[in-house]
Design a protein around this motif. Structure first.
Motif, mmCIF file in Angstrom:
data_model
loop_
_atom_site.group_PDB
_atom_site.id
_atom_site.type_symbol
_atom_site.label_atom_id
_atom_site.label_comp_id
_atom_site.label_asym_id
_atom_site.label_seq_id
_atom_site.Cartn_x
_atom_site.Cartn_y
_atom_site.Cartn_z
ATOM 1 N N SER A 153 28.480 -25.532 98.289
ATOM 2 C CA SER A 153 27.409 -26.175 97.538
ATOM 3 C C SER A 153 26.440 -25.180 96.938
ATOM 4 C CB SER A 153 26.642 -27.128 98.461
ATOM 5 O OG SER A 153 26.008 -26.389 99.487
ATOM 6 N N GLY A 154 26.584 -23.904 97.320
ATOM 7 C CA GLY A 154 25.682 -22.879 96.809
ATOM 8 C C GLY A 154 24.442 -22.721 97.666
ATOM 9 N N ALA A 155 24.209 -23.648 98.577
ATOM 10 C CA ALA A 155 23.047 -23.553 99.461
ATOM 11 C C ALA A 155 23.347 -22.573 100.589
ATOM 12 C CB ALA A 155 22.715 -24.932 100.036
ATOM 13 N N ARG A 156 22.308 -21.983 101.103
ATOM 14 C CA ARG A 156 22.479 -21.054 102.207
ATOM 15 C C ARG A 156 22.923 -21.822 103.449
ATOM 16 N NH1 ARG A 156 18.049 -16.527 104.050
ATOM 17 N NH2 ARG A 156 19.289 -15.561 105.696
ATOM 18 N N PRO A 157 24.053 -21.429 104.071
ATOM 19 C CA PRO A 157 24.560 -22.172 105.218
ATOM 20 C C PRO A 157 23.630 -22.082 106.421
ATOM 21 C CG PRO A 157 25.746 -20.102 104.962
ATOM 22 C CD PRO A 157 24.873 -20.249 103.754
ATOM 23 N N GLU A 158 23.669 -23.128 107.216
ATOM 24 C CA GLU A 158 22.879 -23.137 108.441
ATOM 25 C C GLU A 158 23.491 -22.168 109.439
ATOM 26 O OE1 GLU A 158 20.082 -24.712 109.362
ATOM 27 O OE2 GLU A 158 19.865 -25.409 107.286
ATOM 28 N N PRO A 159 22.673 -21.424 110.163
ATOM 29 C CA PRO A 159 23.222 -20.513 111.184
ATOM 30 C C PRO A 159 23.884 -21.307 112.301
ATOM 31 C CG PRO A 159 20.825 -20.677 111.382
ATOM 32 C CD PRO A 159 21.199 -21.380 110.101
ATOM 33 N N LEU A 160 24.863 -20.690 112.917
ATOM 34 C CA LEU A 160 25.614 -21.339 113.995
ATOM 35 C C LEU A 160 25.197 -20.755 115.335
ATOM 36 C CD1 LEU A 160 29.179 -21.228 112.371
ATOM 37 C CD2 LEU A 160 27.575 -23.156 112.390
ATOM 38 N N ARG A 161 25.109 -21.634 116.320
ATOM 39 C CA ARG A 161 24.835 -21.188 117.678
ATOM 40 C C ARG A 161 26.147 -20.757 118.336
ATOM 41 N NH1 ARG A 161 22.814 -26.548 120.123
ATOM 42 N NH2 ARG A 161 24.659 -27.149 118.908
ATOM 43 N N THR A 162 26.014 -20.097 119.477
ATOM 44 C CA THR A 162 27.205 -19.663 120.205
ATOM 45 C C THR A 162 28.095 -20.851 120.525
ATOM 46 O OG1 THR A 162 25.915 -17.867 121.224
ATOM 47 C CG2 THR A 162 28.038 -18.405 122.227
ATOM 48 N N VAL A 163 27.507 -21.947 120.950
ATOM 49 C CA VAL A 163 28.289 -23.121 121.307
ATOM 50 C C VAL A 163 28.991 -23.700 120.083
ATOM 51 C CG1 VAL A 163 26.380 -24.764 121.016
ATOM 52 C CG2 VAL A 163 28.257 -25.278 122.612
ATOM 53 N N ASP A 164 28.368 -23.586 118.905
ATOM 54 C CA ASP A 164 28.999 -24.079 117.674
ATOM 55 C C ASP A 164 30.243 -23.254 117.339
ATOM 56 O OD1 ASP A 164 26.934 -25.967 117.298
ATOM 57 O OD2 ASP A 164 25.680 -24.456 116.300
ATOM 58 N N VAL A 165 30.097 -21.946 117.439
ATOM 59 C CA VAL A 165 31.219 -21.052 117.153
ATOM 60 C C VAL A 165 32.347 -21.289 118.157
ATOM 61 C CG1 VAL A 165 31.948 -18.641 117.029
ATOM 62 C CG2 VAL A 165 29.734 -19.325 116.109
ATOM 63 N N TYR A 205 25.090 -17.046 114.331
ATOM 64 C CA TYR A 205 26.378 -16.716 113.722
ATOM 65 C C TYR A 205 26.535 -17.401 112.372
ATOM 66 C CZ TYR A 205 27.698 -15.226 118.481
ATOM 67 O OH TYR A 205 27.763 -14.625 119.701
ATOM 68 N N THR A 206 27.630 -17.022 111.673
ATOM 69 C CA THR A 206 27.970 -17.644 110.398
ATOM 70 C C THR A 206 29.450 -18.033 110.426
ATOM 71 O OG1 THR A 206 28.692 -15.601 109.316
ATOM 72 C CG2 THR A 206 26.324 -16.120 109.248
ATOM 73 N N ALA A 207 29.897 -18.629 109.324
ATOM 74 C CA ALA A 207 31.309 -19.024 109.234
ATOM 75 C C ALA A 207 32.233 -17.815 109.313
ATOM 76 C CB ALA A 207 31.549 -19.786 107.928
ATOM 77 N N VAL A 208 31.745 -16.654 108.896
ATOM 78 C CA VAL A 208 32.571 -15.446 108.956
ATOM 79 C C VAL A 208 32.980 -15.137 110.392
ATOM 80 C CG1 VAL A 208 32.603 -12.950 108.561
ATOM 81 C CG2 VAL A 208 31.593 -14.475 106.856
ATOM 82 N N HIS A 209 32.073 -15.384 111.329
ATOM 83 C CA HIS A 209 32.398 -15.150 112.735
ATOM 84 C C HIS A 209 33.499 -16.088 113.207
ATOM 85 C CE1 HIS A 209 28.298 -13.433 112.405
ATOM 86 N NE2 HIS A 209 28.744 -12.563 113.299
#
Length: 259
Positions: free
Chosen positions: A6-18, A51-55
């Protein structure tokens, strides 16, 4: 959908999310970060990892690579892929595909060599003088050095049937066949102890069948490793392109977070 679509800055991910997205436990995520499998997470003001999606992609890539080449090499490769150009990274991943294909081809050759040798007949007393080879001739036929044949002889894998008065080795048909099997098995990645066990098994009643089963299991393992590498493909591409994009931004003198 990709978080950045969407071009928006992604929300950061927590350890549990990753952990949830990657299939690893939170502790495994932290351990793999410590081992350098994934880039260091950013830290918020309160010290929590961000974290981010890259992780997530890096963890998926690691899972596939570990299945293909083992965890130690997978860790090394991922650390290097994050700093390489796209060209170099693609070459490194392509080399793994080539290696697996080579292992498969070599194992198939070992299996076909065994089948061919099983189908050959060698009636007692039917060996002709021209059927025998010198060590130089046999080494050339197998694509190995004469010193390799001497080493195999020392290890009890291949034995010249006769030695002339000048102590020159002479390989008759049984020794030639044994050398062909040893060469194929060594080419397929088997160590000397494993080759010795396989050669001994050939002397047993069920030896050839057992050896064929061992080679088939190796083919199955190579197939599983290849599938693991294929499954890692999308994640590997994401890791490589993300690293290249960050390098491009940095080389332009712009902070990756400035946009």
């Amino acid at each position: 959908m990709d978080e950045t679509a969407s071009g928006a800055r992604p929300e950061p991910l927590r350890t549990v999310d990753v952990a949830r997205r990657s299939g690893y436990s939170p502790q495994q995520v932290r351990d793999l970060e410590r081992l350098g499998v994934i880039p260091p997470a950013a830290r918020s003001g309160n010290g929590y990892r961000s974290y981010t999606a890259v992780h997530v992609h890096a963890l998926g890539a690691y899972r596939g690579l570990a299945g293909a080449v083992g965890p130690v090499e997978a860790r090394r490769m991922l650390a290097e892929l994050r700093t390489e150009t796209i060209t170099a990274a693609a070459s490194a991943v392509g080399a793994v595909h080539v290696r697996l294909a080579r292992e498969r081809d070599e194992t198939l050759r070992a299996r076909e060599a065994l089948r061919a040798i099983q189908g050959e007949t060698d009636p007692a007393g039917c060996e002709r003088e021209g059927d025998a080879m010198t060590i130089t001739q046999l080494a050339a036929a197998l694509g190995v050095r004469p010193s390799t044949l001497r080493f195999w002889e020392q290890e009890g894998l291949v034995a010249p049937e006769r030695v002339t008065s000048l102590r020159a080795r002479r390989y008759g048909l049984p020794a030639i066949r044994a050398a062909r099997i040893v060469a194929a098995l060594r080419g397929a990645g088997y160590g000397i102890p494993a080759v010795r066990d396989l050669m001994v098994s050939l002397d047993r009643l069920d030896g050839p069948g057992e050896t064929q089963q061992i080679l088939q299991r190796r083919l199955d393992q190579i197939a599983a490793r290849t599938v693991a590498l294929l499954r890692a493909g999308t994640d590997l591409a994401a890791v490589v392109t993300s690293a290249a994009s960050a390098a491009s931004v940095n080389s332009a003198g712009e902070s990756p977070t400035a946009r």
